[in-house]
Design an enzyme around this catalytic site. Structure first.
Site, PDB file in Angstrom:
ATOM      1  CB  CYS A 281      -7.058  35.871 -28.178  1.00  0.00           C
ATOM      2  SG  CYS A 281      -6.771  37.656 -28.068  1.00  0.00           S
TER       3      CYS A 281
HETATM    4  O1  KQY Z   1      -9.581  37.824 -30.081  1.00  0.00           O
HETATM    5  C1  KQY Z   1      -8.604  37.696 -31.031  1.00  0.00           C
HETATM    6  N1  KQY Z   1      -7.776  38.320 -30.888  1.00  0.00           N
HETATM    7  C2  KQY Z   1      -9.226  37.120 -32.137  1.00  0.00           C
HETATM    8  C3  KQY Z   1      -8.681  37.691 -33.381  1.00  0.00           C
HETATM    9  C4  KQY Z   1      -8.957  36.858 -34.470  1.00  0.00           C
HETATM   10  C5  KQY Z   1      -7.855  37.070 -35.779  1.00  0.00           C
HETATM   11  C6  KQY Z   1      -8.193  36.577 -36.983  1.00  0.00           C
HETATM   12  N2  KQY Z   1      -7.100  36.664 -37.818  1.00  0.00           N
END
Ligand code: KQY
Length: 379
Positions: free
Chosen positions: A360
């Site tokens: 991510c």
């Molecule tokens: O891709 C992802 N897991 C992003 C998550 C965003 C989390 C913000 N608290």
């Protein structure tokens, strides 16, 4: 920009010969962002910054890494990141480059381009994770300027973590995310399929119903399952029938094993053990600032931990270390799946506490005719 009016529409990226390569295809670079917001990362993001340095350093073993940083953290990031990592001022609201960064495309002639999706911070004012998201929204345009590449603007609300492709015409996603009313209420499933095919050069979409249990992204596929090679996927797995994750894994496995890809192949499904289950400790929750408009962290909340959330670099695979009871087994499986890459584990609980993991926070820039970086470690 695509105009879907049949009379005067411009050609789609796919019609122009562009497509999204698989993550396991060669890269020129990897893009990341620097974490700092204290309502998402505990203790002013200091522990998370240490994890991001470890991820960037591991990836930089086989490709150039760019880290975008807000101006007020520039000196701090430059100090903590090794000299061979490229630190550039690039404003953001948080640090999820997979989701706010470009989805890069390549042309058969070697040109690089990108898709600039609509972004609403994982659900906008209907369950989104923060407001505003204006700086995140400008990141793709800024990177297009820096690289001097074409930017195809898509009307679809989509984060990069919501899709995986095999580079041979197949895309995997989840209904929970892409069909969520907080993303694209005006588009039907068929409309969304058409837009994915037009913008990414794919021809077959495999829909999984749900992503990981309690994933705050509304079920990003990159936490559940990913392509590791054409015709092969890795899927997070638990045998515990009492875990709500069990049914999610089972239904995904059945669909994947019953599916064929764009080339008509059956998929081989490799299982990776689930860490934990992992929950937020009281000492971890208390380190996160409570601000209105951002998602509160509560002690005992289940986190969507998954070893599938790894990054495939040119000659390394960077995987999250999340649970001493399962880390070694997951690493051994990944080593067998990637015999030509070194599997590097990085302590990643701090990234998970922020709501995601290694995949991510990274975005690969595929190899193209565009750039040969000087002085970096691009191979
Ligand atoms: O891709 C992802 N897991 C992003 C998550 C965003 C989390 C913000 N608290």
């Amino acid at each position: 920009m695509t105009n879907n009016n049949l009379s005067d529409r411009t050609p789609t990226p796919a019609e122009l010969g562009f497509a999204m390569p698989a993550e396991f295809a060669p890269h020129d670079a990897c893009w990341m962002l620097w974490p700092q917001r204290p309502d998402n990362w505990r203790y002013g993001a200091k522990p998370a910054q240490e994890s991001f340095v470890a991820v960037a350093s591991a990836i930089a073993e086989s490709e150039t890494v760019f880290v975008g940083v807000n101006d007020d953290q520039y000196e701090n990031a430059r100090y903590h990141l090794p000299a061979h990592i490229r630190v550039v001022e690039l404003s953001s609201n948080d640090a999820w480059m997979r989701d706010v960064g470009p989805t890069f495309l390549t042309h058969t002639d070697g040109r690089l381009a990108m898709v600039d999706w609509e972004f609403n911070a994982w659900g906008g004012l209907n369950g989104g994770l923060y407001f505003p998201w204006d700086k995140d929204r400008r990141i793709r345009g800024k990177i297009a300027e820096m690289l001097g590449i074409e930017r195809f603007i898509s009307p679809l609300v989509l984060e990069g973590g919501a899709i995986h492709v095999d580079g041979e015409g197949t895309l995997i996603t989840t209904e929970e995310c892409l069909l969520n009313p907080n993303r694209n209420p005006e588009w039907s499933k068929a409309d969304i399929e058409r837009l994915l095919c037009d913008f990414l050069g794919v021809s077959k979409i495999i829909w999984l119903p749900r992503g990981c249990y309690q994933d705050e992204t509304n079920g990003h596929v990159d936490n559940l399952c990913c392509f590791i090679a054409p015709g092969e996927v890795a899927l997070t797995w638990t045998d515990d029938v009492n875990d709500p994750q069990h049914g999610i894994c089972q239904e995904a496995r059945e669909i994947l094993e019953g599916a064929t890809d764009a080339k008509g192949r059956r998929l081989e499904v490799h299982l990776l053990p689930q860490p934990g289950p992992l929950t937020i400790a009281a000492t971890e929750a208390s380190g996160v600032d409570r601000l209105s408009g951002s998602k509160p962290r509560q002690p005992g909340d289940r986190m969507a931990g998954s070893y599938v959330n790894f990054y495939i670099g040119n000659s390394v695979v960077v995987m999250p270390l999340l649970d001493p009871a399962h880390d070694d087994k997951a690493k051994t499986i990944l080593e067998a799946l990637f015999p030509n890459r070194r599997v590097l584990g990085v302590p990643a609980r701090e990234i998970l506490l922020g709501g995601g993991n290694v995949h991510c926070i990274t975005q690969q820039q595929p190899r193209s005719h565009l750039i040969k970086y000087r002085g970096g470690t691009s191979v």
